[in-house]
Motif scaffolding. Structure first.
Motif, mmCIF file in Angstrom:
data_model
loop_
_atom_site.group_PDB
_atom_site.id
_atom_site.type_symbol
_atom_site.label_atom_id
_atom_site.label_comp_id
_atom_site.label_asym_id
_atom_site.label_seq_id
_atom_site.Cartn_x
_atom_site.Cartn_y
_atom_site.Cartn_z
ATOM 1 N N PRO A 1 18.137 25.777 -28.988
ATOM 2 C CA PRO A 1 17.160 25.955 -30.066
ATOM 3 C C PRO A 1 15.966 26.821 -29.665
ATOM 4 C CG PRO A 1 17.826 23.663 -29.913
ATOM 5 C CD PRO A 1 18.408 24.353 -28.719
ATOM 6 N N ALA A 2 15.569 26.752 -28.393
ATOM 7 C CA ALA A 2 14.421 27.532 -27.929
ATOM 8 C C ALA A 2 14.784 28.974 -27.622
ATOM 9 C CB ALA A 2 13.815 26.878 -26.691
ATOM 10 N N GLY A 3 16.059 29.302 -27.639
ATOM 11 C CA GLY A 3 16.494 30.668 -27.379
ATOM 12 C C GLY A 3 16.415 31.083 -25.926
ATOM 13 N N ILE B 1 8.755 19.387 -30.124
ATOM 14 C CA ILE B 1 7.428 20.002 -30.149
ATOM 15 C C ILE B 1 7.447 21.369 -29.482
ATOM 16 C CG2 ILE B 1 5.066 19.772 -29.260
ATOM 17 C CD1 ILE B 1 5.545 16.684 -29.478
ATOM 18 N N LEU B 2 8.174 21.491 -28.393
ATOM 19 C CA LEU B 2 8.201 22.726 -27.616
ATOM 20 C C LEU B 2 8.942 23.866 -28.299
ATOM 21 C CD1 LEU B 2 8.864 21.534 -23.951
ATOM 22 C CD2 LEU B 2 6.918 22.894 -24.730
ATOM 23 N N VAL B 3 10.030 23.568 -28.952
ATOM 24 C CA VAL B 3 10.925 24.615 -29.456
ATOM 25 C C VAL B 3 10.211 25.667 -30.300
ATOM 26 C CG1 VAL B 3 12.824 25.038 -31.080
ATOM 27 C CG2 VAL B 3 13.116 23.404 -29.219
ATOM 28 N N PRO B 4 9.423 25.310 -31.306
ATOM 29 C CA PRO B 4 8.777 26.363 -32.110
ATOM 30 C C PRO B 4 7.860 27.271 -31.291
ATOM 31 C CG PRO B 4 8.650 24.247 -33.228
ATOM 32 C CD PRO B 4 9.123 23.964 -31.833
ATOM 33 N N SER B 5 7.113 26.703 -30.359
ATOM 34 C CA SER B 5 6.205 27.509 -29.535
ATOM 35 C C SER B 5 6.969 28.470 -28.641
ATOM 36 C CB SER B 5 5.318 26.593 -28.688
ATOM 37 O OG SER B 5 4.492 25.793 -29.494
ATOM 38 N N VAL B 6 8.048 27.986 -28.053
ATOM 39 C CA VAL B 6 8.839 28.829 -27.159
ATOM 40 C C VAL B 6 9.534 29.936 -27.942
ATOM 41 C CG1 VAL B 6 10.748 28.876 -25.516
ATOM 42 C CG2 VAL B 6 9.132 26.968 -25.485
ATOM 43 N N ARG B 7 10.102 29.598 -29.069
ATOM 44 C CA ARG B 7 10.785 30.610 -29.892
ATOM 45 C C ARG B 7 9.814 31.687 -30.367
ATOM 46 N NH1 ARG B 7 15.966 30.050 -31.317
ATOM 47 N NH2 ARG B 7 15.637 31.709 -32.840
ATOM 48 N N ASN C 1 18.937 32.659 -17.538
ATOM 49 C CA ASN C 1 17.823 31.826 -17.078
ATOM 50 C C ASN C 1 18.188 30.347 -16.993
ATOM 51 O OD1 ASN C 1 16.658 34.372 -17.929
ATOM 52 N ND2 ASN C 1 14.671 33.409 -17.767
ATOM 53 N N ILE C 2 19.463 30.040 -17.212
ATOM 54 C CA ILE C 2 19.953 28.660 -17.146
ATOM 55 C C ILE C 2 20.872 28.541 -15.933
ATOM 56 C CG2 ILE C 2 21.244 26.853 -18.343
ATOM 57 C CD1 ILE C 2 20.502 28.291 -20.974
ATOM 58 N N HIS C 3 20.592 27.592 -15.073
ATOM 59 C CA HIS C 3 21.312 27.467 -13.800
ATOM 60 C C HIS C 3 21.899 26.062 -13.677
ATOM 61 C CE1 HIS C 3 19.382 31.261 -12.531
ATOM 62 N NE2 HIS C 3 18.327 30.770 -13.180
ATOM 63 N N LEU D 1 7.709 38.206 -27.645
ATOM 64 C CA LEU D 1 6.568 38.888 -27.048
ATOM 65 C C LEU D 1 6.756 39.124 -25.557
ATOM 66 C CD1 LEU D 1 3.741 36.873 -28.860
ATOM 67 C CD2 LEU D 1 4.742 39.072 -29.524
ATOM 68 N N GLY D 2 7.889 38.700 -25.034
ATOM 69 C CA GLY D 2 8.188 38.912 -23.621
ATOM 70 C C GLY D 2 7.790 37.777 -22.717
ATOM 71 N N HIS D 3 7.238 36.708 -23.315
ATOM 72 C CA HIS D 3 6.895 35.551 -22.493
ATOM 73 C C HIS D 3 8.173 34.814 -22.072
ATOM 74 C CE1 HIS D 3 2.714 36.141 -23.391
ATOM 75 N NE2 HIS D 3 2.909 36.000 -24.691
ATOM 76 N N PHE D 4 8.098 34.172 -20.933
ATOM 77 C CA PHE D 4 9.152 33.292 -20.434
ATOM 78 C C PHE D 4 10.402 34.038 -19.965
ATOM 79 C CE2 PHE D 4 7.360 30.681 -24.134
ATOM 80 C CZ PHE D 4 6.242 30.329 -23.402
ATOM 81 N N ASP D 5 10.327 35.360 -19.839
ATOM 82 C CA ASP D 5 11.497 36.098 -19.358
ATOM 83 C C ASP D 5 11.849 35.724 -17.925
ATOM 84 O OD1 ASP D 5 11.713 37.377 -21.755
ATOM 85 O OD2 ASP D 5 10.876 39.301 -21.072
#
Length: 240
Positions: free
Chosen positions: A93-95, A46-52, A100-102, A57-61
């Motif tokens: 999948p979410a890009g 469910i999350l992947v399409p919204s996050v991608r 940002n991965i630790h 747009l610069g969100h989630f940087d």
């Protein structure tokens, strides 16, 4: 604690995805630790399409992701089971950018609690619930409520619990695994747990019984000031 009752696995996944996405949209740096395994699979779908869609747009940087446990391969020449699973189910999948991965692993676990404190701590952890009441790698008899991030040595029973995580079976099963202990988990600002199905019913009943005991490790989470349990009707079937 807050109990969010839902009808079924699909609704549980929708609600959890909404909560996690809301946390990702917070201002400033956001530190999130997310769960692997089968229970969150639909949540990630469910999350992947919204996050991608939002990332260009610069969100989630400034949203950063952490695994809260890790099962290394015996040879230790590749990434462990947990972070590999999270990459496959959601991070790739979410890009999510690599910076940002630790990953938590066998090489950095002794410094992890201090590192998290230095960056402001975890804002939210999304947890699964084991049939035996475990959360993260905190199985009954393996850790104590006062433990931070630690290494857990595996006996034959624990190795048998891990064998299904490896395609090649016993040849890859390690003699230990890494987990954030109860004290480390309780340091997060918010805890969200998801539980679905009759197999989790006894653990959910113990969690909601009011008793806090290391025999059912997840019961300690009820002492957290911001703990939410999202459970479907099947998982709540043994609650009095």
């Amino acid at each position: 604690m807050r109990l969010i009752k839902v009808a079924d696995y699909e609704e549980m996944s929708q609600v959890a995805a909404t909560i996690l996405l809301g946390a990702m949209y917070r201002e400033g740096r956001v530190n999130l630790s997310i769960t692997g395994g089968s229970t969150p699979k639909r949540m990630y779908e469910i999350l992947v399409p919204s996050v991608r869609a939002a990332r260009p747009l610069g969100h989630f940087d400034d949203v950063h992701f952490f695994n809260f446990d890790e099962i290394p391969y015996r040879a230790e020449d590749r990434e462990g089971v947990t972070i590999s699973g999270l990459r496959s189910a959601f991070l790739t999948p979410a890009g999510i950018a690599e910076e940002n991965i630790h990953p938590l692993d066998q090489r950095n676990y002794t410094e992890r609690d201090a590192y998290l404190k230095s960056i402001g701590g975890l804002d939210m952890i999304v947890l699964g619930l084991g049939w035996d009441g475990h959360f993260c790698g905190n199985l009954p008899g393996t850790t104590h409520f006062g433990d931070g991030t630690c290494r857990v040595e595996c006996d034959d029973y624990l190795r048998s619990r891990l064998v299904d995580e490896f395609e090649r079976g016993e040849v890859d099963v390690p003699d230990y695994y890494i987990t954030m202990g109860p004290r480390a988990i309780m340091a997060a600002r918010e805890l969200v747990m998801i539980a679905s199905g009759e197999k989790k019913a006894k653990a959910v009943a113990k969690l909601l019984s009011g008793e806090v005991t290391e025999e059912w490790p997840s019961t300690v989470l009820t002492l957290h000031p911001h703990f939410a349990l999202i459970a479907d009707e099947a998982a709540l079937s043994e609650v009095a």
